[in-house]
Scaffold this active site. Structure first.
Site, PDB file in Angstrom:
ATOM      1  CG  ASP A 184      43.839 -20.543  -2.509  1.00  0.00           C
ATOM      2  OD1 ASP A 184      42.854 -19.909  -1.959  1.00  0.00           O
ATOM      3  OD2 ASP A 184      43.506 -21.535  -3.456  1.00  0.00           O
TER       4      ASP A 184
HETATM    5  C1  OXK Z   1      35.305 -23.798  -2.230  1.00  0.00           C
HETATM    6  C2  OXK Z   1      33.896 -23.550  -2.796  1.00  0.00           C
HETATM    7  C3  OXK Z   1      34.258 -22.718  -4.112  1.00  0.00           C
HETATM    8  C4  OXK Z   1      33.008 -24.530  -3.123  1.00  0.00           C
HETATM    9  O1  OXK Z   1      32.271 -24.555  -3.584  1.00  0.00           O
HETATM   10  P1  OXK Z   1      30.711 -25.215  -3.330  1.00  0.00           P
HETATM   11  O2  OXK Z   1      32.030 -26.608  -3.498  1.00  0.00           O
HETATM   12  O3  OXK Z   1      29.797 -25.095  -4.212  1.00  0.00           O
HETATM   13  O4  OXK Z   1      30.697 -25.632  -1.727  1.00  0.00           O
HETATM   14  P2  OXK Z   1      29.974 -25.581  -0.096  1.00  0.00           P
HETATM   15  O5  OXK Z   1      31.830 -25.364   0.413  1.00  0.00           O
HETATM   16  O6  OXK Z   1      29.509 -24.882   0.632  1.00  0.00           O
HETATM   17  O7  OXK Z   1      30.135 -27.484  -0.006  1.00  0.00           O
HETATM   18  C5  OXK Z   1      29.696 -27.926  -0.876  1.00  0.00           C
HETATM   19  C6  OXK Z   1      28.232 -28.808  -0.377  1.00  0.00           C
HETATM   20  O8  OXK Z   1      29.092 -30.187   0.109  1.00  0.00           O
HETATM   21  C7  OXK Z   1      29.063 -30.160   1.976  1.00  0.00           C
HETATM   22  N1  OXK Z   1      29.675 -30.545   2.417  1.00  0.00           N
HETATM   23  C8  OXK Z   1      30.777 -30.418   2.213  1.00  0.00           C
HETATM   24  N2  OXK Z   1      31.411 -31.387   3.677  1.00  0.00           N
HETATM   25  C9  OXK Z   1      30.680 -32.074   3.936  1.00  0.00           C
HETATM   26  C10 OXK Z   1      30.617 -33.326   4.467  1.00  0.00           C
HETATM   27  N3  OXK Z   1      31.659 -33.452   5.483  1.00  0.00           N
HETATM   28  N4  OXK Z   1      29.252 -33.709   5.280  1.00  0.00           N
HETATM   29  C11 OXK Z   1      28.532 -33.858   4.072  1.00  0.00           C
HETATM   30  N5  OXK Z   1      28.048 -32.383   3.410  1.00  0.00           N
HETATM   31  C12 OXK Z   1      28.889 -31.986   3.470  1.00  0.00           C
HETATM   32  C13 OXK Z   1      28.462 -29.088   1.889  1.00  0.00           C
HETATM   33  O9  OXK Z   1      27.075 -28.853   3.125  1.00  0.00           O
HETATM   34  C14 OXK Z   1      27.505 -28.588   0.731  1.00  0.00           C
HETATM   35  O10 OXK Z   1      26.535 -28.644   0.552  1.00  0.00           O
HETATM   36  P3  OXK Z   1      25.073 -27.947  -0.424  1.00  0.00           P
HETATM   37  O11 OXK Z   1      24.724 -27.058   1.173  1.00  0.00           O
HETATM   38  O12 OXK Z   1      23.119 -29.109   0.083  1.00  0.00           O
HETATM   39  O13 OXK Z   1      25.355 -28.052  -1.007  1.00  0.00           O
HETATM   40  C15 OXK Z   1      33.567 -22.477  -1.544  1.00  0.00           C
HETATM   41  O14 OXK Z   1      33.780 -23.987  -0.539  1.00  0.00           O
HETATM   42  C16 OXK Z   1      34.422 -21.586  -0.915  1.00  0.00           C
HETATM   43  O15 OXK Z   1      34.249 -20.380  -1.120  1.00  0.00           O
HETATM   44  N6  OXK Z   1      35.121 -21.471   0.005  1.00  0.00           N
HETATM   45  C17 OXK Z   1      35.481 -20.617   0.662  1.00  0.00           C
HETATM   46  C18 OXK Z   1      36.880 -19.768   0.294  1.00  0.00           C
HETATM   47  C19 OXK Z   1      37.987 -21.445  -0.407  1.00  0.00           C
HETATM   48  O16 OXK Z   1      38.233 -21.878   1.094  1.00  0.00           O
HETATM   49  N7  OXK Z   1      38.140 -21.709  -1.704  1.00  0.00           N
HETATM   50  C20 OXK Z   1      38.718 -22.658  -1.881  1.00  0.00           C
HETATM   51  C21 OXK Z   1      40.300 -22.082  -1.786  1.00  0.00           C
HETATM   52  S1  OXK Z   1      41.301 -23.218  -2.600  1.00  0.00           S
HETATM   53  C22 OXK Z   1      41.603 -23.109  -4.520  1.00  0.00           C
HETATM   54  O17 OXK Z   1      41.113 -21.722  -4.633  1.00  0.00           O
HETATM   55  C23 OXK Z   1      42.382 -23.806  -4.459  1.00  0.00           C
HETATM   56  O18 OXK Z   1      43.365 -24.349  -4.474  1.00  0.00           O
HETATM   57  O19 OXK Z   1      43.046 -22.644  -5.865  1.00  0.00           O
END
Ligand code: OXK
Length: 403
Positions: A184
């Site tokens: 990260d």
């Molecule tokens: C980090 C994640 C695994 C988290 O996965 P998820 O939580 O399943 O996915 P998402 O990011 O798509 O976000 C989930 C949901 O939250 C919603 N969401 C997010 N922000 C908002 C705001 N501000 N308002 C309303 N809704 C929101 C988004 O639209 C999704 O809705 P729905 O679509 O309706 O569900 C992924 O985002 C990812 O792979 N990101 C890229 C790589 C990365 O940065 N990884 C983390 C590194 S840090 C790390 O690994 C470490 O510290 O250790």
């Protein structure tokens, strides 16, 4: 050092970063941009209580009554110099606010799963069509293209998929990840570099662009010598504990009161090391005289050195080797490291005032960049969730979201 609003300046002063990222990779990049003077607007999800890491305890800054606040140590590690703006981007009103902020921003950084922002029409194609000068950086686990692009990704998975775990640990032990989220952090570093280069291009041409960064791509890019060792020889790099594939002796060695690190990088250093051991002839022995021979005879030499070093104390080897200009050093705990005289001389630990927490300030790790003219500045402690929503919307002339 306690910094204040008045010192707000720096090479990126005037740059506005709209930060739609959370957890560690994106926030690392935006914290660096903030340290360099940019205004960073961190958008947080009101439905979830904001950045996921606010809940990643157990360590928290505490309120004056002793209760934990929403400032977890994890969150504070990458969120200073930012304003927290709570906006629900799943609503049309929230999306409209983000579009208005994007119109004023120079940079957008996001780490949604690929495609996640398109449904809100906040993706690169939509925002950059409206604002062609915008630099838009997307961070994902596997990238915006390729067969795995749809998969979510965390640091651990990147360290596993990208090969570094197969190299980390003892030869007969299990594969290990590095002790912090290095995939990260390195991805965040590349994001920062990409943004700075894209801003330079924009300043020259007026043209913004999309930067597509993946945890896995960046992790594979920093396989450095081990990646090229494999590409050059076809031989699979293996776990070697603390040993080095291309240099010997370069390892941790046991002494009577613990361990120390020896890092002999050339033949002259090896001669000086052997002088220290009182075995100057060892450096001229045909099996050990050159680095290539030492690699060839690694097992015999390492065993010989382990026997020779075990009866020394740590201070004897460290002082003796320093006197002879042989690179060597201690293996510090985090406490020892952060309390060294070097850390103190280099402002490694900083303090930023925050009147909502016990003691009135938080301690953080300083930015290692030392500029001669435009120093980094520490203007804002990590924000509580949504702390700046009202102020930011007012400052940007935006009506608050409809509840
Ligand atoms: C980090 C994640 C695994 C988290 O996965 P998820 O939580 O399943 O996915 P998402 O990011 O798509 O976000 C989930 C949901 O939250 C919603 N969401 C997010 N922000 C908002 C705001 N501000 N308002 C309303 N809704 C929101 C988004 O639209 C999704 O809705 P729905 O679509 O309706 O569900 C992924 O985002 C990812 O792979 N990101 C890229 C790589 C990365 O940065 N990884 C983390 C590194 S840090 C790390 O690994 C470490 O510290 O250790």
């Amino acid at each position: 050092m306690v910094a204040s609003e008045e010192t707000a300046n720096g090479p990126l002063h005037g740059i506005v970063v709209l930060d739609l990222s959370r957890i560690l990779a994106g926030p690392t990049a935006t914290q660096i941009l903030g340290d360099l003077g940019a205004t960073v607007l961190k958008i947080e999800n009101p439905k979830s209580g904001g950045d996921d890491t606010r809940a990643w305890g157990p360590n928290y800054a505490r309120a004056s009554n002793g209760d934990p606040t929403d400032l977890s140590a994890y969150f504070m590690s990458s969120n200073r110099n930012k304003k927290s703006v709570a906006i629900d981007i799943a609503t049309p009103a929230g999306q409209d606010i983000i579009r208005q902020l994007a119109a004023r921003a120079d940079v957008v950084i996001e780490n949604f799963k690929p495609g996640g922002l398109a449904k809100y029409r906040l993706d690169h194609a939509t925002l950059c069509a409206a604002h062609p000068g915008l630099v838009y950086c997307s961070i994902s686990g596997f990238g915006q293209t390729g067969p795995n692009s749809h998969r979510p990704g965390y640091d651990l998975m990147a360290q596993g998929y990208g090969g570094i775990m197969s190299l980390t640990g003892e030869p007969d032990g299990q594969p290990l990840k590095v002790g912090v989220g290095i995939a990260d952090v390195m991805c965040g570093m590349y994001a920062t570099i990409g943004v700075l280069a894209a801003l330079r291009h924009r300043d020259q041409t007026g043209e913004g662009q999309h930067i597509d960064l993946a945890l896995v791509d960046t992790q594979m890019a920093w396989l450095v010598n081990e990646g090229i060792n494999f590409l050059t020889s076809g031989n699979l790099p293996e776990r070697r504990g603390n040993a080095h594939p291309n240099i010997v002796p370069y390892d941790a060695f046991q002494v009577e009161d613990g361990y120390f690190l020896l890092a002999v990088g050339n033949d002259a250093q090896f001669q000086r090391f052997c002088d220290f051991l009182g075995q100057p002839d060892l450096a001229r022995h045909p099996d050990y005289a050159t680095n290539l021979k030492r690699i060839e005879n690694r097992v015999a030499l390492t065993s010989l050195l382990r026997d020779a070093l075990i009866s020394y104390s740590k201070s004897e080897v460290l002082e003796g080797l320093e006197q002879r200009g042989v690179p060597a050093g201690p293996i510090n705990t985090v406490k020892e490291a952060l309390e060294t005289d070097q850390a103190s001389a280099r402002d490694t630990v900083i303090s930023i005032s925050k009147d909502t927490v016990q003691g009135g300030s938080v301690k953080l790790l300083g930015n290692p960049l030392k500029f001669s003219i435009t120093p980094v500045t520490y203007r804002h402690a990590p924000p509580h969730f949504g702390e700046d929503t009202q102020d930011v919307l007012e400052a940007f002339g935006i009506s608050p979201p409809i509840k």
